[in-house]
Design a protein around this motif. Structure first.
Motif, PDB file in Angstrom:
ATOM      1  N   HIS A   1       5.938 -30.229  28.295  1.00 48.04           N
ATOM      2  CA  HIS A   1       5.464 -28.960  28.856  1.00 48.04           C
ATOM      3  C   HIS A   1       6.050 -27.865  27.960  1.00 48.04           C
TER       4      HIS A   1
ATOM      5  N   PRO B   1      11.861 -24.553  37.265  1.00 54.46           N
ATOM      6  CA  PRO B   1      10.512 -24.276  36.756  1.00 54.46           C
ATOM      7  C   PRO B   1       9.491 -24.023  37.863  1.00 54.46           C
ATOM      8  N   GLY B   2       9.858 -24.351  39.128  1.00 54.12           N
ATOM      9  CA  GLY B   2       8.914 -24.246  40.226  1.00 54.12           C
ATOM     10  C   GLY B   2       7.876 -25.354  40.158  1.00 54.12           C
ATOM     11  N   PRO B   3       7.290 -25.781  41.251  1.00 52.36           N
ATOM     12  CA  PRO B   3       7.585 -25.295  42.598  1.00 52.36           C
ATOM     13  C   PRO B   3       8.903 -25.861  43.129  1.00 52.36           C
TER      14      PRO B   3
ATOM     15  N   ARG C   1      12.575 -30.507  40.382  1.00 53.27           N
ATOM     16  CA  ARG C   1      11.947 -31.083  41.575  1.00 53.27           C
ATOM     17  C   ARG C   1      11.786 -32.595  41.391  1.00 53.27           C
TER      18      ARG C   1
ATOM     19  N   ARG D   1       8.450 -33.621  32.611  1.00 52.44           N
ATOM     20  CA  ARG D   1       8.061 -33.139  31.285  1.00 52.44           C
ATOM     21  C   ARG D   1       8.854 -31.881  30.927  1.00 52.44           C
ATOM     22  N   VAL D   2       9.278 -31.144  31.969  1.00 54.02           N
ATOM     23  CA  VAL D   2      10.073 -29.933  31.735  1.00 54.02           C
ATOM     24  C   VAL D   2      11.436 -30.319  31.140  1.00 54.02           C
TER      25      VAL D   2
ATOM     26  N   ARG E   1      -4.159 -29.002  30.740  1.00 49.65           N
ATOM     27  CA  ARG E   1      -3.194 -29.723  31.585  1.00 49.65           C
ATOM     28  C   ARG E   1      -3.854 -31.018  32.016  1.00 49.65           C
TER      29      ARG E   1
ATOM     30  N   GLN F   1       9.583 -35.530  41.193  1.00 47.76           N
ATOM     31  CA  GLN F   1       8.147 -35.564  40.857  1.00 47.76           C
ATOM     32  C   GLN F   1       7.447 -36.632  41.708  1.00 47.76           C
TER      33      GLN F   1
HETATM   34  N1  ASP Z   1       5.683 -26.896  37.225  1.00 49.44           N
HETATM   35  C1  ASP Z   1       6.411 -27.870  36.437  1.00 49.44           C
HETATM   36  C2  ASP Z   1       5.463 -28.879  35.834  1.00 49.44           C
HETATM   37  O1  ASP Z   1       4.281 -28.682  35.866  1.00 49.44           O
HETATM   38  C3  ASP Z   1       7.543 -28.493  37.180  1.00 49.44           C
HETATM   39  C4  ASP Z   1       7.182 -29.267  38.422  1.00 49.44           C
HETATM   40  O2  ASP Z   1       6.006 -29.430  38.757  1.00 49.44           O
HETATM   41  O3  ASP Z   1       8.118 -29.758  39.056  1.00 49.44           O
HETATM   42  O4  ASP Z   1       5.928 -29.873  35.303  1.00 49.44           O
END
Ligand code: ASP
Length: 331
Positions: free
Chosen positions: A157, A285-287, A244, A190-191, A129, A246
């Motif tokens: 992702h 996807p969280g958080p 979310r 990225r999701v 990551r 970002q």
């Molecule tokens: N956990 C996801 C990511 O790493 C989504 C997010 O952070 O909003 O992209």
């Protein structure tokens, strides 16, 4: 959705426990673009098999015994990092965790030097990551180990998209022809990118929505429909995927008036959820930022499969680790 794991097991023809006709030609998992539909299906079928292992009282198989996996997390993570680690442990791999603060990059070492030193210890798989888009690709070009992208900047992702699609397939029975709404900060997610690619490959119809300032240019190239308002996005869909904002990627940019205004315009509530199909599922996807992109009663409500996504995440990552480790036997 409480009986998730034990109900609705799809039938997969197997040979010695491994789904038949497994197709997977990749050396690394860097993005969804590189995968064929058959390879996506292989991951989903195998994940169903590994989901069953995760339901056993003893959740461990010797499949990756003697293999070393290094989790190199240079950006914060809870779900993805823990999920990979649990997946590795369930497959009996030796796993090692490195984070930015605990690594020598904080002493000025370059990423390439860090990776070359890790490579010298002969791991089979590197899970990476990184805050910069392209970092896992850069590493993959320079190491013998298989590289799994666990999220690179706003780029990709892939394991999140795989687990999202696997969750949808399990909940809805199929993905082809399904209407999926992806709502929120599309530009920095990225999701969203990985899911738009995966869902289009799998034949879903994707609508995206968010503040205009959070929609990237050339979004149409993903084959998605862009709609202006949340009600338009939700009308008659089978799946709602909320994202979310970002904040960590926005810097000083101010892309919306206020959090309250954002929640009023693009936040999912029980009232707006009424616009979807009655059996539609809610994903994230969280958080989650409760009360911003999603009201708590939706996150915790009967349509939410958010925790099922997390459960499936372990199974999907077991499948990916298994496939990239050179297909040792499932026992
Ligand atoms: N956990 C996801 C990511 O790493 C989504 C997010 O952070 O909003 O992209």
């Amino acid at each position: 959705m409480g009986s998730w794991c034990s109900s609705g097991n799809r039938h997969v023809a197997t040979e010695g426990g491994i789904p038949k006709a497994m197709t997977f030609q990749q050396r690394h998992l860097l993005d969804i673009e590189s995968l064929t539909v058959d390879e996506l299906t292989t991951v989903f079928d195998l994940a169903d098999r590994f989901l069953e292992i995760s339901e056993r009282p003893i959740k461990k198989v010797p499949t990756l015994r003697g293999r070393t996996v290094v989790n190199l997390f240079m950006e914060p993570s809870t779900r993805t990092r823990v999920s990979f680690e649990v997946a590795e442990k369930r497959l009996s791999a030796d796993s090692v965790n490195i984070s930015a603060s605990g690594s020598s990059t904080s002493k000025g070492e370059t990423l390439l030097d860090t990776v070359r030193n890790i490579e010298a210890m002969n791991p089979q798989i590197l899970v990476v990551r990184h805050g910069e888009a392209g970092a896992p690709h850069f590493i993959a070009d320079r190491v013998d180990a298989a590289v799994i992208n666990a999220g690179d900047g706003a780029h990709a992702h892939p394991t999140q998209a795989l687990l999202d699609c696997a969750t949808m397939r399990r909940a809805l029975g199929s993905i082809r022809g399904r209407e999926v709404a992806i709502v929120g900060d599309i530009a920095h997610s990225r999701v969203a990118r990985s899911n738009m690619v995966a869902l289009s490959k799998l034949g879903a119809r994707v609508r995206v929505s968010g503040p205009r300032t959070m929609l990237p240019p050339h979004l149409e190239d993903f084959g998605v429909e862009i709609v202006d308002s949340l009600p338009q996005a939700l009308e008659g869909v089978d799946v709602v995927m909320m994202l979310r904002i970002q904040a960590e990627r926005l810097g000083n940019k101010c892309l919306f008036a206020s959090t309250r205004e954002y929640a009023r315009t693009f936040g999912l509530t029980n009232a707006t959820l009424e616009l979807t199909k009655p059996e539609a599922i809610v994903m994230h996807p969280g958080p989650i930022n409760r009360g911003v992109e999603m009201a708590p009663e939706v996150a915790d409500g009967p349509r939410s499969v958010i925790l099922n996504q997390v459960t499936y995440g372990v199974a999907v990552r077991m499948a990916v680790l298994y496939l990239l480790a050179g297909s040792p036997p499932v026992e």
